[in-house]
Design a protein around this motif. Structure first.
Motif, PDB file in Angstrom:
ATOM      1  N   LEU A   1       0.838  -1.197   0.000  1.00 22.14           N
ATOM      2  CA  LEU A   1       0.000   0.000   0.000  1.00 22.14           C
ATOM      3  C   LEU A   1       0.872   1.245   0.000  1.00 22.14           C
ATOM      4  O   LEU A   1       1.951   1.260   0.621  1.00 22.14           O
ATOM      5  CB  LEU A   1      -0.909   0.003   1.233  1.00 22.14           C
ATOM      6  CG  LEU A   1      -1.967  -1.098   1.294  1.00 22.14           C
ATOM      7  CD1 LEU A   1      -2.576  -1.169   2.691  1.00 22.14           C
ATOM      8  CD2 LEU A   1      -3.054  -0.867   0.245  1.00 22.14           C
ATOM      9  N   LYS A   2       0.423   2.298  -0.658  1.00 23.39           N
ATOM     10  CA  LYS A   2       1.137   3.563  -0.729  1.00 23.39           C
ATOM     11  C   LYS A   2       0.423   4.628   0.095  1.00 23.39           C
ATOM     12  O   LYS A   2      -0.791   4.577   0.283  1.00 23.39           O
ATOM     13  CB  LYS A   2       1.255   4.027  -2.183  1.00 23.39           C
ATOM     14  CG  LYS A   2       1.970   3.038  -3.087  1.00 23.39           C
ATOM     15  CD  LYS A   2       3.403   2.800  -2.637  1.00 23.39           C
ATOM     16  CE  LYS A   2       4.124   1.834  -3.578  1.00 23.39           C
ATOM     17  NZ  LYS A   2       5.507   1.535  -3.099  1.00 23.39           N
ATOM     18  N   LYS A   3       1.181   5.590   0.573  1.00 24.60           N
ATOM     19  CA  LYS A   3       0.602   6.706   1.310  1.00 24.60           C
ATOM     20  C   LYS A   3      -0.497   7.361   0.469  1.00 24.60           C
ATOM     21  O   LYS A   3      -0.299   7.654  -0.702  1.00 24.60           O
ATOM     22  CB  LYS A   3       1.681   7.732   1.648  1.00 24.60           C
ATOM     23  CG  LYS A   3       1.163   8.941   2.418  1.00 24.60           C
ATOM     24  CD  LYS A   3       2.291   9.912   2.748  1.00 24.60           C
ATOM     25  CE  LYS A   3       1.747  11.123   3.499  1.00 24.60           C
ATOM     26  NZ  LYS A   3       2.832  12.090   3.841  1.00 24.60           N
ATOM     27  N   GLY A   4      -1.649   7.565   1.068  1.00 28.99           N
ATOM     28  CA  GLY A   4      -2.775   8.161   0.370  1.00 28.99           C
ATOM     29  C   GLY A   4      -3.761   7.153  -0.187  1.00 28.99           C
ATOM     30  O   GLY A   4      -4.885   7.531  -0.569  1.00 28.99           O
ATOM     31  N   ASP A   5      -3.389   5.877  -0.225  1.00 28.55           N
ATOM     32  CA  ASP A   5      -4.328   4.852  -0.685  1.00 28.55           C
ATOM     33  C   ASP A   5      -5.515   4.757   0.269  1.00 28.55           C
ATOM     34  O   ASP A   5      -5.406   5.033   1.467  1.00 28.55           O
ATOM     35  CB  ASP A   5      -3.647   3.480  -0.758  1.00 28.55           C
ATOM     36  CG  ASP A   5      -2.770   3.330  -1.993  1.00 28.55           C
ATOM     37  OD1 ASP A   5      -2.887   4.157  -2.914  1.00 28.55           O
ATOM     38  OD2 ASP A   5      -1.960   2.372  -2.037  1.00 28.55           O
ATOM     39  N   LYS A   6      -6.640   4.348  -0.271  1.00 26.42           N
ATOM     40  CA  LYS A   6      -7.848   4.125   0.534  1.00 26.42           C
ATOM     41  C   LYS A   6      -8.084   2.624   0.684  1.00 26.42           C
ATOM     42  O   LYS A   6      -7.907   1.861  -0.268  1.00 26.42           O
ATOM     43  CB  LYS A   6      -9.080   4.755  -0.131  1.00 26.42           C
ATOM     44  CG  LYS A   6      -8.930   6.232  -0.475  1.00 26.42           C
ATOM     45  CD  LYS A   6      -8.965   7.111   0.757  1.00 26.42           C
ATOM     46  CE  LYS A   6      -8.903   8.590   0.369  1.00 26.42           C
ATOM     47  NZ  LYS A   6      -8.960   9.483   1.541  1.00 26.42           N
ATOM     48  N   VAL A   7      -8.470   2.222   1.876  1.00 27.80           N
ATOM     49  CA  VAL A   7      -8.919   0.853   2.092  1.00 27.80           C
ATOM     50  C   VAL A   7     -10.297   0.905   2.730  1.00 27.80           C
ATOM     51  O   VAL A   7     -10.628   1.857   3.444  1.00 27.80           O
ATOM     52  CB  VAL A   7      -7.953   0.057   2.995  1.00 27.80           C
ATOM     53  CG1 VAL A   7      -6.566  -0.034   2.379  1.00 27.80           C
ATOM     54  CG2 VAL A   7      -7.878   0.656   4.399  1.00 27.80           C
ATOM     55  N   VAL A   8     -11.111  -0.103   2.456  1.00 24.60           N
ATOM     56  CA  VAL A   8     -12.440  -0.188   3.057  1.00 24.60           C
ATOM     57  C   VAL A   8     -12.519  -1.473   3.862  1.00 24.60           C
ATOM     58  O   VAL A   8     -12.206  -2.556   3.356  1.00 24.60           O
ATOM     59  CB  VAL A   8     -13.555  -0.141   1.999  1.00 24.60           C
ATOM     60  CG1 VAL A   8     -14.911  -0.417   2.643  1.00 24.60           C
ATOM     61  CG2 VAL A   8     -13.577   1.233   1.318  1.00 24.60           C
ATOM     62  N   LEU A   9     -12.911  -1.341   5.113  1.00 26.01           N
ATOM     63  CA  LEU A   9     -13.040  -2.471   6.017  1.00 26.01           C
ATOM     64  C   LEU A   9     -14.467  -3.013   5.901  1.00 26.01           C
ATOM     65  O   LEU A   9     -15.416  -2.361   6.355  1.00 26.01           O
ATOM     66  CB  LEU A   9     -12.763  -2.045   7.465  1.00 26.01           C
ATOM     67  CG  LEU A   9     -11.310  -1.769   7.873  1.00 26.01           C
ATOM     68  CD1 LEU A   9     -10.663  -0.680   7.033  1.00 26.01           C
ATOM     69  CD2 LEU A   9     -11.250  -1.394   9.351  1.00 26.01           C
ATOM     70  N   PHE A  10     -14.628  -4.179   5.290  1.00 25.81           N
ATOM     71  CA  PHE A  10     -15.951  -4.770   5.102  1.00 25.81           C
ATOM     72  C   PHE A  10     -16.256  -5.698   6.270  1.00 25.81           C
ATOM     73  O   PHE A  10     -15.856  -6.863   6.287  1.00 25.81           O
ATOM     74  CB  PHE A  10     -16.026  -5.497   3.756  1.00 25.81           C
ATOM     75  CG  PHE A  10     -16.141  -4.563   2.589  1.00 25.81           C
ATOM     76  CD1 PHE A  10     -17.369  -4.005   2.234  1.00 25.81           C
ATOM     77  CD2 PHE A  10     -15.019  -4.203   1.851  1.00 25.81           C
ATOM     78  CE1 PHE A  10     -17.479  -3.122   1.165  1.00 25.81           C
ATOM     79  CE2 PHE A  10     -15.119  -3.327   0.772  1.00 25.81           C
ATOM     80  CZ  PHE A  10     -16.352  -2.783   0.438  1.00 25.81           C
TER      81      PHE A  10
END
Length: 409
Positions: free
Chosen positions: A315-324
């Protein structure tokens, strides 16, 4: 893949199909990236990585320094001017700002405070069931599930009776807004309705806050606007933001779980019989299993603050992740036979109240208390109560909300 978690059509599919899709995603070596469409006038991310395994959701939840709640945890992220108008919600903050606000409000949910609420919750449940008996069964959501949490929160804050119906209406509008958008025109319309509802709620509680500074009572508003032993208290904007959060988050978890729960007990008669055979022994396990199975809040978003390796994904700084959360709660590596509703299982590792870490649901124990008391009242006084037909669900990728559920007793 033929799965698109960012597309409205995915969330229109039956629950069984969505669960099968998430099961396929959990089998993949790395989290999958999903691009998003731009929504004019609203912030729109470039897309997100879907965290669908229980271990990934827990890791991101615990590591708040890497997986930040700022600028926002919902989708789409609100424009920056919204914070200037409404203040900033605690769920959209990282420490130390989040820790300060949580420290102020945590005392409102202490075991002693919750114990003091029990008689009020019992009385509210009694009145609600009295009304059901008098009026007859029509819609479990409006007659039961939606009434109790709002009633309890309004009691905690000592909201005047004449304002409570307005509170309920504003909460429904705010809930409908969060999640996927059907069209640009509808998105703009819903955004406007949501802003007006939030403004009305915040003005209401800020006015009460000023009154309770001059004349403190034993309610939650008085507790929050008058300094604690450390000299800390909420500002007007902080009080308004917390009130909005409490009404929406504090309402939806208990409301959604109870509405789904009556159907789960109906569709699983052996589990219902077991619960009723020894209510005190099984009710706590039943509630945890309902929350796991339902996942009343289905997702939260995080922003990566620095380069980070998650299960081999760089993952790179600024990436978005969504916790499902719904997917994590069906992870077979943690919950064997996860699609089976079983009130005897150890469901406590579930993330239905959010993952472990600084953002674990502050009102989890209050929600448990409300549900425990309401199901006791319902199953004691209306032992034949059961759902009828399929529920009408809110179309959302965020809120697993039941709009209506027919029932009988």
């Amino acid at each position: 893949m033929d799965i698109d978690l960012a597309d409205l059509d995915f969330w229109r599919k039956p629950l069984k199909e969505r669960n099968e899709a998430f099961a396929r995603l959990r089998q993949l070596e790395h989290p999958v990236f999903f691009p998003e469409k731009k929504v004019p006038f609203l912030r729109s991310g470039k897309g997100f990585y879907a965290l669908v395994r229980h271990t990934d959701v827990v890791e991101a939840s615990r590591n708040a320094k890497i997986f930040s709640s700022e600028p926002a945890v919902t989708n789409p992220e609100p424009p920056s001017w919204v914070k200037q108008v409404f203040g900033e919600s605690m769920v959209n903050m990282d420490d130390p700002r989040h820790a300060r606000l949580r420290r102020i409000v945590t005392r409102s949910f202490s075991p002693r405070m919750l114990a003091g609420l029990q008689s009020d919750i019992e009385a509210a449940c009694g009145r609600i069931v009295d009304d059901v008996v008098r009026d007859g069964p029509r819609d479990f959501v409006t007659q039961v599930a939606a009434r109790l949490p709002i009633h309890v929160i309004c009691d905690m804050l000592d909201i005047p009776q004449e304002l409570r119906e307005k509170v309920h209406q504003h909460v429904d509008i705010s809930t409908a807004y969060t999640g996927v958008r059907p069209s640009l025109a509808r998105s703009v319309q819903m955004a406007g309705q949501n802003m007006l509802a939030l403004l009305a709620l915040q003005r209401m509680v800020i006015k009460l806050g000023h009154e309770r500074v001059a004349d403190p009572k034993g309610d939650l508003v008085s507790l929050l606007v008058n300094a604690n032993p450390d000299g800390e208290k909420l500002t007007d904007k902080e009080l308004g933001s917390f009130f909005s959060l409490l009404l929406v988050a504090g309402n939806e978890t208990a409301r959604n779980t109870m509405a789904h729960g009556i159907r789960l007990l109906t569709e699983n008669p052996a589990q219902r019989e077991l619960l009723m055979s020894d209510f005190d022994t099984h009710i706590n396990g039943a509630i945890e299993e309902m929350v796991r199975y339902v996942s009343p809040i289905m997702q939260f978003r995080r922003t990566v603050t620095e380069d980070y390796s998650l299960r081999g994904l760089e993952l790179k700084k600024g990436d978005k992740v969504v916790l499902f959360y719904g997917s994590a709660n069906r992870d077979e590596s943690v919950f064997p036979n996860a699609d089976t509703f079983d009130i005897t299982r150890d469901a406590k590792p579930h993330v239905g109240f959010g993952g472990p870490g600084p953002h674990f649901c502050l009102g989890a124990n209050l929600a448990r208390q409300e549900m425990r008391t309401m199901f006791r009242e319902l199953l004691t006084r209306l032992p034949g109560i059961r759902s009828v037909g399929e529920p009408e669900l809110l179309l959302s990728n965020f809120d697993n909300s039941v709009r209506s559920q027919a029932f009988t007793f």
